[in-house]
Design an enzyme around this catalytic site. Structure first.
Site, PDB file in Angstrom:
ATOM      1  N   SER A 111       4.353 -53.879 -13.436  1.00  0.00           N
ATOM      2  CA  SER A 111       5.551 -53.449 -14.144  1.00  0.00           C
ATOM      3  C   SER A 111       5.517 -51.786 -14.080  1.00  0.00           C
ATOM      4  CB  SER A 111       5.511 -53.957 -15.450  1.00  0.00           C
ATOM      5  OG  SER A 111       6.450 -53.613 -16.230  1.00  0.00           O
ATOM      6  N   CYS A 131       2.028 -53.257 -26.753  1.00  0.00           N
ATOM      7  CA  CYS A 131       2.961 -52.543 -27.557  1.00  0.00           C
ATOM      8  C   CYS A 131       2.510 -52.442 -29.058  1.00  0.00           C
ATOM      9  CB  CYS A 131       4.400 -53.008 -27.551  1.00  0.00           C
ATOM     10  SG  CYS A 131       4.931 -53.272 -26.007  1.00  0.00           S
ATOM     11  N   LYS A 133      -0.193 -59.921 -20.594  1.00  0.00           N
ATOM     12  CA  LYS A 133      -0.928 -58.513 -20.068  1.00  0.00           C
ATOM     13  C   LYS A 133      -1.934 -58.165 -21.254  1.00  0.00           C
ATOM     14  CE  LYS A 133       0.212 -54.728 -17.455  1.00  0.00           C
ATOM     15  NZ  LYS A 133       1.184 -53.708 -16.729  1.00  0.00           N
ATOM     16  N   THR A 135      -2.948 -49.811 -19.366  1.00  0.00           N
ATOM     17  CA  THR A 135      -3.446 -48.672 -19.155  1.00  0.00           C
ATOM     18  C   THR A 135      -4.456 -48.481 -20.191  1.00  0.00           C
ATOM     19  OG1 THR A 135      -1.668 -47.728 -20.294  1.00  0.00           O
ATOM     20  CG2 THR A 135      -1.470 -47.616 -17.924  1.00  0.00           C
ATOM     21  N   GLY A 189      -6.067 -49.186 -10.574  1.00  0.00           N
ATOM     22  CA  GLY A 189      -6.547 -48.211  -9.696  1.00  0.00           C
ATOM     23  C   GLY A 189      -6.620 -48.915  -8.095  1.00  0.00           C
ATOM     24  N   THR A 220       0.183 -47.777  -9.614  1.00  0.00           N
ATOM     25  CA  THR A 220       0.158 -46.333  -9.351  1.00  0.00           C
ATOM     26  C   THR A 220       0.082 -45.814  -7.876  1.00  0.00           C
ATOM     27  OG1 THR A 220      -1.108 -45.760 -11.280  1.00  0.00           O
ATOM     28  CG2 THR A 220      -1.197 -43.788  -9.614  1.00  0.00           C
TER      29      THR A 220
END
Length: 304
Positions: free
Chosen positions: A21, A130, A165, A193, A244, A266
């Site tokens: 996402s 969040c 997640k 992240t 990664g 990424t």
């Protein structure tokens, strides 16, 4: 021929490669580069109950072996997704998952309930990283109690596959994973992240308008691998590994650590064809090692 098909509980994937996402738009943006039907699934950008403008610029910064982002979940809201975007993408011959985000439990619940009605969306990815604005801004996913509260309420209204997640910004990822499993998660994706920051020494200012942001890219891979391994050994629900992954070798490492599927994030910014290249690379690895079924690799880490 080798079997690349995997199952995340009730969710069948033609291969273990998904897109993360926030790095793949709604899939439309990549149609000129790849055949989306060659992927196990795509996870569309974070969707919230209401329209969000996101954070002020600058909100992305390159770092050694990675990048920071503070986009702030910019999106037009779930109603716009259901009315305008879903009709354009529902024909894709792959699993479409919607990343559901929010700043309050009721936001998550309302968004999940609306997506539950979309026939061609078989699953959501619940983003519990969040900030909970009603509880002082600490992320839902950083404590067992707050994670449980949001997952429990979403589970009441969402009847399809619920992927949760997980945030890596915790002391014990296994405990959060157990909590998510206990409240009804069908699978767990990790990691989101890591919290980081970057400074411009010449101007002596932060490189992001928000000062801190989410770190992704190759630099987070060792942390992500470790957490996937810990979660694989702590729960029974499938794990989906991300963090990664830049090539097929990285993907195989996550699968060996216990991931039933992986997400590419990424790397999509660097090579828009990387996801299908990883599918091909996994197949080539299996042929080279005389492995017929991808499921035989899951958690197949060997010890001296």
């Amino acid at each position: 021929m080798v079997n690349l098909g995997v199952k995340l509980k009730d969710l069948s994937l033609k291969n273990p490669v998904m897109t993360a996402s926030g790095t793949f738009g709604f899939g439309e943006e990549f149609e000129d580069f790849i055949d989306l039907s060659n992927l196990g699934g795509i996870i569309v950008k974070g969707t919230t109950r209401h329209h969000r403008e996101g954070n002020p610029y600058p909100r992305m910064a390159e770092t050694p072996s990675g990048m920071l982002n503070a986009v702030g979940l910019q999106n037009k809201g779930v109603e716009n997704f259901c009315k305008d975007i879903y009709p354009r993408i529902k024909h894709y011959n792959t699993n479409i998952l919607v990343n559901v985000s929010g700043s309050a439990i009721e936001d998550y619940v309302e968004t999940a309930a609306m997506i539950n009605e979309l026939e061609q969306i078989p699953a959501i990815e619940l983003n519990i990283s969040c900030p909970n604005v009603k509880e002082g801004g600490m992320a839902f996913g950083t404590s067992c109690a707050s994670a449980a509260s949001v997952i429990k309420e979403v589970r009441k209204v969402y009847k399809k596959h619920l992927m949760v997640k997980l945030s890596p910004n915790v002391t014990d990822i296994a405990e959060i994973a157990k909590t998510a499993e206990g409240e009804g998660a069908d699978s767990l994706s990790l990691i989101n992240t890591l919290l980081g920051m970057a400074i411009d020494a010449e101007t002596r200012t932060p490189k992001l308008s928000t000062i801190t942001g989410g770190l992704s890219g190759p630099c987070v891979k060792p942390v992500a691998l470790r957490m996937v391994w810990q979660v694989f050994n702590a729960v029974k629900v499938p794990a989906v590994g991300l963090g990664g992954i830049m090539n097929a070798k990285d993907a195989i490492e996550f699968i060996l650590a216990g991931a039933s599927a992986i997400q590419i994030g990424t790397a999509n910014f660097i090579d828009p064809q990387i996801s299908v290249k990883v599918v091909q690379g996994i197949e080539e690895y299996m042929i080279r090692h005389n492995i017929q079924n991808i499921n035989d690799l899951i958690g197949g880490l060997k010890f001296q």
